[in-house]
Design a protein around this motif. Structure first.
Motif, short mmCIF file in Angstrom:
data_model
loop_
_atom_site.label_atom_id
_atom_site.label_comp_id
_atom_site.label_asym_id
_atom_site.label_seq_id
_atom_site.Cartn_x
_atom_site.Cartn_y
_atom_site.Cartn_z
N PHE A 281 -15.56 -42.92 8.36
CA PHE A 281 -14.42 -42.33 7.84
C PHE A 281 -13.22 -42.57 8.88
CE2 PHE A 281 -17.00 -38.31 6.40
CZ PHE A 281 -17.62 -38.98 5.43
N THR A 282 -11.93 -42.10 8.14
CA THR A 282 -10.86 -42.19 9.02
C THR A 282 -10.61 -41.09 9.76
OG1 THR A 282 -9.50 -41.08 7.38
CG2 THR A 282 -9.68 -43.35 6.77
N ASP A 283 -9.70 -41.24 10.78
CA ASP A 283 -9.43 -40.00 11.56
C ASP A 283 -9.23 -38.75 10.90
OD1 ASP A 283 -10.10 -41.39 13.94
OD2 ASP A 283 -7.97 -41.73 14.37
N ASP A 284 -8.36 -38.97 9.92
CA ASP A 284 -8.03 -37.80 8.92
C ASP A 284 -9.25 -37.08 8.40
OD1 ASP A 284 -5.50 -37.93 9.78
OD2 ASP A 284 -4.72 -38.99 7.90
N GLU A 285 -10.12 -38.11 7.59
CA GLU A 285 -11.31 -37.65 7.21
C GLU A 285 -12.33 -36.78 8.02
OE1 GLU A 285 -11.73 -40.67 3.39
OE2 GLU A 285 -12.35 -41.41 5.67
N ARG A 286 -12.36 -37.21 9.28
CA ARG A 286 -13.35 -36.66 10.25
C ARG A 286 -12.91 -35.33 10.47
NH1 ARG A 286 -12.89 -41.69 13.35
NH2 ARG A 286 -14.75 -42.80 12.47
N VAL A 287 -11.51 -35.32 10.78
CA VAL A 287 -10.74 -33.84 10.83
C VAL A 287 -11.04 -32.78 9.66
CG1 VAL A 287 -8.44 -32.72 11.17
CG2 VAL A 287 -8.88 -34.66 12.46
N ALA A 288 -10.93 -33.51 8.44
CA ALA A 288 -11.19 -32.61 7.51
C ALA A 288 -12.55 -32.23 7.18
CB ALA A 288 -10.86 -33.36 5.97
N LEU A 289 -13.45 -33.18 7.58
CA LEU A 289 -14.94 -32.67 7.81
C LEU A 289 -15.07 -31.63 8.89
CD1 LEU A 289 -18.07 -33.22 6.74
CD2 LEU A 289 -17.95 -35.12 8.48
N ALA A 290 -14.59 -31.81 10.08
CA ALA A 290 -14.74 -30.87 10.99
C ALA A 290 -14.23 -29.22 10.63
CB ALA A 290 -14.20 -31.28 12.38
N ALA A 291 -13.16 -29.40 9.86
CA ALA A 291 -12.76 -28.19 9.26
C ALA A 291 -13.57 -27.50 8.43
CB ALA A 291 -11.20 -28.32 8.91
N ALA A 292 -14.24 -28.47 7.75
CA ALA A 292 -15.18 -27.87 6.68
C ALA A 292 -16.55 -27.34 7.36
CB ALA A 292 -15.45 -28.69 5.66
N LEU A 293 -16.85 -27.83 8.41
CA LEU A 293 -18.09 -27.58 9.18
C LEU A 293 -18.44 -25.93 9.06
CD1 LEU A 293 -18.85 -30.29 11.65
CD2 LEU A 293 -19.95 -29.97 9.28
N PRO A 294 -17.74 -25.09 9.56
CA PRO A 294 -17.86 -23.74 9.47
C PRO A 294 -18.20 -23.07 8.09
CG PRO A 294 -15.82 -24.09 10.53
CD PRO A 294 -16.10 -25.38 10.09
N LEU A 295 -17.50 -23.69 7.03
CA LEU A 295 -17.97 -23.06 5.59
C LEU A 295 -19.25 -23.56 5.16
CD1 LEU A 295 -14.35 -24.08 3.95
CD2 LEU A 295 -15.38 -21.81 4.89
N LEU A 296 -19.64 -24.87 5.48
CA LEU A 296 -20.96 -25.20 5.22
C LEU A 296 -21.91 -24.45 6.04
CD1 LEU A 296 -20.28 -29.20 5.40
CD2 LEU A 296 -20.70 -27.76 3.48
N GLU A 297 -21.78 -24.31 7.19
CA GLU A 297 -22.81 -23.36 8.11
C GLU A 297 -22.79 -21.91 7.27
OE1 GLU A 297 -24.52 -23.66 10.63
OE2 GLU A 297 -23.89 -25.68 10.79
N ARG A 298 -21.84 -21.39 6.85
CA ARG A 298 -21.89 -19.91 5.99
C ARG A 298 -22.81 -20.07 4.81
NH1 ARG A 298 -15.97 -18.06 5.38
NH2 ARG A 298 -16.67 -17.02 3.52
N ILE A 299 -22.66 -21.35 4.20
CA ILE A 299 -23.57 -21.69 3.00
C ILE A 299 -24.84 -21.42 3.36
CG2 ILE A 299 -24.41 -23.28 1.37
CD1 ILE A 299 -21.73 -24.51 1.30
#
Length: 131
Positions: A109-127
């Motif tokens: 992943f690019t740096d921007d993609e890693r940032v986006a993934l990190a931002a999405a992790l709390p939502l995935l945890e809620r699932i």
């Protein structure tokens, strides 16, 4: 769903031909480890399979030395299943393989993609949260 597809792919990458354990047996083994000594009925409900299917799954795991059954001390009619050291070791090995696979993919992943993934992790945890 993309999350389920990622999970299946990571699980597939973590299992080798020498493991001789199907996806359903791995799932049951992980649940047994997580829930501790558990009855076959509870395990079947947790894995959302019919009790006869779970009986076969556990019999295979037991035959491979990955779990063992013990009589419930409070009710001798009930058997509880628990993971053996060999079962715990197999799960640890497959989790390490799975984590390595995911880490290798995330490295692409690019740096921007890693940032986006990190931002999405709390939502995935809620699932994954229990209700």
């Amino acid at each position: 769903m993309a999350v389920a597809r990622v999970h299946r792919r990571a699980r597939t990458e973590a299992v080798t031909d020498g493991d001789d354990v199907s996806a359903s047996r791995f799932a049951a083994l992980a649940t047994i480890q997580k829930r501790g000594p558990i009855t076959l009925g509870e395990l079947a409900a947790e894995e959302q399979v019919q009790p006869p299917s779970m009986t076969r799954i556990v019999a295979r795991l037991e035959g491979q030395g990955l779990v063992e059954r013990a009589v419930d001390p409070d009710d001798r009619r009930v058997a509880r299943v628990e993971i053996t050291p060999a079962g715990a070791e197999l799960l640890a090995i497959t989790r390490t393989r799975r984590n390595a696979f995911l880490a290798q993919r995330i490295e692409r992943f690019t740096d921007d993609e890693r940032v986006a993934l990190a931002a999405a992790l709390p939502l995935l945890e809620r699932i994954l949260e229990d209700d």
